[in-house]
Design a protein around this motif. Structure first.
Motif, PDB file in Angstrom:
ATOM      1  N   ARG A 149      -5.566   2.866   0.821  1.00 26.33           N
ATOM      2  CA  ARG A 149      -4.475   2.725  -0.149  1.00 26.33           C
ATOM      3  C   ARG A 149      -3.255   2.050   0.464  1.00 26.33           C
ATOM      4  NH1 ARG A 149      -5.683   8.548  -1.650  1.00 26.33           N
ATOM      5  NH2 ARG A 149      -7.202   8.375  -3.338  1.00 26.33           N
ATOM      6  N   LYS A 166      -3.784  -1.723   0.782  1.00 25.22           N
ATOM      7  CA  LYS A 166      -3.795  -2.358  -0.544  1.00 25.22           C
ATOM      8  C   LYS A 166      -2.365  -2.560  -1.048  1.00 25.22           C
ATOM      9  CE  LYS A 166      -8.090   0.091  -1.781  1.00 25.22           C
ATOM     10  NZ  LYS A 166      -9.122  -0.873  -2.106  1.00 25.22           N
ATOM     11  N   ILE A 167      -1.563  -1.503  -1.005  1.00 25.80           N
ATOM     12  CA  ILE A 167      -0.202  -1.595  -1.550  1.00 25.80           C
ATOM     13  C   ILE A 167       0.650  -2.502  -0.674  1.00 25.80           C
ATOM     14  CG2 ILE A 167       0.633   0.539  -0.419  1.00 25.80           C
ATOM     15  CD1 ILE A 167       1.706  -0.681  -3.864  1.00 25.80           C
ATOM     16  N   GLY A 206      -0.515  -6.037  -1.211  1.00 22.06           N
ATOM     17  CA  GLY A 206      -0.569  -6.440  -2.615  1.00 22.06           C
ATOM     18  C   GLY A 206      -1.965  -6.902  -3.020  1.00 22.06           C
ATOM     19  N   PRO A 236      -5.827  -5.293  -3.877  1.00 19.19           N
ATOM     20  CA  PRO A 236      -6.721  -4.133  -4.000  1.00 19.19           C
ATOM     21  C   PRO A 236      -8.004  -4.284  -3.185  1.00 19.19           C
ATOM     22  CG  PRO A 236      -6.244  -5.109  -6.175  1.00 19.19           C
ATOM     23  CD  PRO A 236      -5.663  -6.017  -5.142  1.00 19.19           C
ATOM     24  N   MET A 239      -3.690   2.006  -5.025  1.00 17.79           N
ATOM     25  CA  MET A 239      -5.093   1.561  -5.118  1.00 17.79           C
ATOM     26  C   MET A 239      -5.210   0.213  -5.829  1.00 17.79           C
ATOM     27  SD  MET A 239      -8.240   3.614  -5.025  1.00 17.79           S
ATOM     28  CE  MET A 239      -9.896   3.325  -5.666  1.00 17.79           C
ATOM     29  N   LEU A 240      -4.407   0.038  -6.887  1.00 16.83           N
ATOM     30  CA  LEU A 240      -4.452  -1.217  -7.639  1.00 16.83           C
ATOM     31  C   LEU A 240      -3.405  -2.215  -7.142  1.00 16.83           C
ATOM     32  CD1 LEU A 240      -4.872   0.310 -11.227  1.00 16.83           C
ATOM     33  CD2 LEU A 240      -6.657  -0.755  -9.841  1.00 16.83           C
ATOM     34  N   ALA A 241      -2.675  -1.828  -6.077  1.00 19.76           N
ATOM     35  CA  ALA A 241      -1.644  -2.691  -5.500  1.00 19.76           C
ATOM     36  C   ALA A 241      -0.620  -3.119  -6.547  1.00 19.76           C
ATOM     37  CB  ALA A 241      -2.282  -3.907  -4.822  1.00 19.76           C
ATOM     38  N   SER A 242      -0.235  -2.173  -7.403  1.00 19.46           N
ATOM     39  CA  SER A 242       0.704  -2.487  -8.485  1.00 19.46           C
ATOM     40  C   SER A 242       2.137  -2.615  -7.988  1.00 19.46           C
ATOM     41  CB  SER A 242       0.655  -1.390  -9.549  1.00 19.46           C
ATOM     42  OG  SER A 242      -0.658  -1.167  -9.984  1.00 19.46           O
TER      43      SER A 242
END
Lengths: 461, 461
Positions: free
Chosen positions: A346, A349-350, A353, A355, B303-306
């Motif tokens: 995680r 990913k963050i 940027g 996933p 997780m979704l790199a938002s």
């Protein structure tokens, strides 16, 4: 009549030859999805174990044809995978778990950890702390841990009693600590310590100079020579914080911590660098070239706001990267490698940027064979392959939180937790079965933890 | 003799008056550290529960003097706290758990989630998915969840059967979905749905327009009016991704998603905004002024790199912030609020470079009373106080991984996990006791999850 007799003989011969082909082994773990980490997963697979080693990995039916287990562990609906390798921790600090969280690093160190250690850490303390940690690690599927603390020979003895594999690094630092009051005392300790444990199947004794900013250049050079002489690995914190990088830069007219270590000939395949948050792109190249492994500690780096390690770049550059929980006192605060793997994925990913930055498979790799490579033990542990040591865990996937299973690695990393581990085997020995830890007196360790907490709280008043 | 008699009378009277003072109640949870979330913790405390409500909270001895429980739950060595409030999820998506992780959002949505939903989601699907999710939530201490999906009246029915409290939001979106094929059908559904559940002790029916980029302005205005008319809350995704912010900006000559919603009169105390990652400082002020609550979903955002929501700023500005797991299909993938709380703390620390950014206490607050405030239910849930609904959980702290305990909040957030919850009580009813879930047929839910997985996999071929 003769024909009937020869037919009976034929049957007998077939039976004998079949029986001869079935080899008796100590233990078979069977019926789960085997994540070998050395190739494709095996559905309904099995692992045959004998005398501490893996003798075969295959489908359940294949293994059943070739082997008969004195003991059998059924793992239907579960995943069977290599035991986790915790590449960086300080296990006796379990006894300080949560003593002072959510604080600035210097406040935490100077007002809590240093005084608490000065007043409480002795051989009994590290032994009880290691017992508590061993119970926790076994219960969450860690079979190898990498430690840096004081009285490491006692930690090694406790790890061995619990049946765990460990790389234990005796701390060497330029000020008096709990065990060794002088540098020379530390050197003498290390010499005896490494010699004492040489050849042990479970324990690898190591040198652990604390960091490039707490050990002088002369002493680092001495450690380097000693490690080479003793054939022992070196554990060291490198580039954990921005402050450290700034301090080394000031003291070396511009070098990064890693470049400084390289400039004094310190780096090599036997060096295990913890954290590596502030490695520069050049440092990463150096680590790849010198085969320095990195113990990535995402939860500690987050909790202490140290920064985010360039894990994806390191892996691309060919640096071996493992996962470490770091110590459980203010920087994590548990030893759960499943949770650590999820956090590792995680966080990348963050930060990037993307996933796709690190997948469930990537972080499971880091938690097993990645860590093994960091420790230079990839010939013995980290995958499920014939000839390797039998460090095997079983993760239950039948609970609601891990169902259904579309991809087994995802189920483990993103849905399970350390508690999902039901069986832990290290060096062929079953340390936990059906969630019952067999090699640590858990009740005694918990009772003692409470005693130590009371004592520590009093000591800080 | 007379004196003796009068002494006996006196004793009798005392006994009667003492007995009269002892009130019979349904259930007492006693002996643990009570984290009321409404004041200081109570060591060796207790909670008295009757007819679904909390009637008193105090020390164990105080409660024992005043109340006698028909049933008693002993919580020695544990923490007793308000049930967790999951402020944003999509529970039936448990049946898609892990179907496609580690992918770009659009790849994930267009190649997996949308086709999988189109081909599989019906009333039975959401019912079984909710059962599976209910088992998982009960097992990890969630007593209230906030849902956005299709066939929400069925989800409500399943939540109620499982004994869980829920704010269930029927999805309204500008294209045909699993349940409603037109906008007007959705409006009709919502009208009946909200009316049907009005006055229910456990269920709050809500409107869930998907987001400002998937629902037209006219429809958003219609939702706003309908919610006001029906006195129902509105659940909506707001400012989750950078793309969304850019798209709204293009379509509105420069407005942020929140400013756009404000400009059309959409915002109010009854709006629950999920994610809020890309809220501007002005948006945060607007949310504070209009009393819009935010469901922060750190693990999904990672997780979704938002992106990382400005949670600390929101709290400083007076915005109510709760915690949500988001759906378990590719954005988490579990419903564990303990893990979510830990991730929330760690993510703010690393992002702001400040280990003090959010403490264990802060994130526990977000997971309980914070979520209650977001849902506008702080008069009923979120703390342990007399007069509130009896949503109470017990977290075991006696396992090695949570020992010793220096600070109970730290032990829960940074060392425990959802599995440490041993007892879950919602609205006075015991839903789990000693880790055994009592109100869901767990084996049936797990078996059905496997059936659905096979069906979903076939449907995507």
């Amino acid at each position: 009549m003769l024909r009937r007799l020869s037919f009976a003989c034929l049957l007998l011969l077939t039976a004998i030859s079949t029986a001869a082909a079935v080899r008796k082994v100590d233990l078979i773990v069977t019926g789960g999805t085997v994540i070998t980490m050395a190739g494709p997963n095996i559905d309904n697979g099995a692992v045959a174990i004998d005398k501490g080693d893996i003798v075969a990995v295959g489908t359940s039916s294949d293994i059943a044809k070739r082997f008969a287990g004195t003991d059998t562990i059924h793992a239907r609906g579960s995943a069977i995978l290599p035991g986790f390798v915790n590449a960086h921790t300080h296990v006796p600090m379990t006894l300080f778990r949560g003593i002072a969280d959510d604080r600035d690093l210097m406040d935490w160190l100077q007002h809590f950890i240093f005084p608490a250690e000065a007043k409480n850490v002795d051989r009994d303390f590290v032994r009880w702390g290691t017992r508590l940690a061993a119970a926790e690690m076994i219960a969450s599927g860690t079979t190898t841990f990498t430690d840096m603390y004081y009285f490491e020979s006692d930690i090694a003895a406790e790890a061995k009693k619990a049946g765990l594999r460990a790389v234990v690094g005796e701390t060497m630092i330029d000020f008096p600590v709990a065990d060794n009051k002088t540098w020379d005392a530390a050197v003498a300790y290390v010499r005896e310590f490494v010699t004492h444990w040489r050849g042990d199947r479970l324990i690898t004794a190591a040198l652990a100079p604390h960091s490039p900013y707490t050990v002088s250049r002369a002493h680092l050079e001495q450690v380097r020579a000693l490690a080479t002489e003793l054939h022992a690995p070196i554990l060291i914190h490198v580039a954990e914080t921005k402050n450290e990088a700034a301090q080394i830069k000031d003291n070396t007219s511009g070098l990064s911590p890693a470049a400084y270590l390289d400039s004094i000939g310190f780096l090599g395949h036997d060096v295990i660098a913890a954290h590596g948050v502030w490695l520069t792109p050049e440092d990463i190249q150096t680590f790849a070239k010198k085969r320095v492994g990195v113990a990535h500690c995402p939860e500690s780096n987050m909790m202490l706001a140290s920064g985010v390690a360039h894990v994806v770049d390191m892996r691309k550059a060919g640096v071996s990267v493992g996962l470490g929980t770091d110590g459980p006192a203010g920087s994590n605060n548990n030893l759960d490698m499943v949770e650590e793997a999820a956090s590792a994925a995680r966080l990348q990913k963050i930060t990037l940027g993307d996933p796709k930055a690190l997948s469930a498979r990537d972080v499971l790799e880091m938690a097993t064979i990645g860590g093994a490579k960091v420790l230079g033990m990839e010939d013995r542990i980290g995958t499920l392959e014939a000839g390797k040591r039998a460090d095997v865990i079983v993760i239950d996937l039948q609970q609601p939180k891990t169902q259904p299973v579309y991809a087994v690695e995802s189920a483990i990393v993103y849905a399970a937790s350390g508690n999902s581990v039901v069986t832990t085997i290290c060096d062929g020995k079953v340390l936990m079965r059906n969630r019952k830890v067999l090699t640590v007196d858990v009740a005694a360790a918990v009772a003692k933890a409470k005693e130590y907490r009371d004592r520590v709280v009093r000591s800080l008043k």
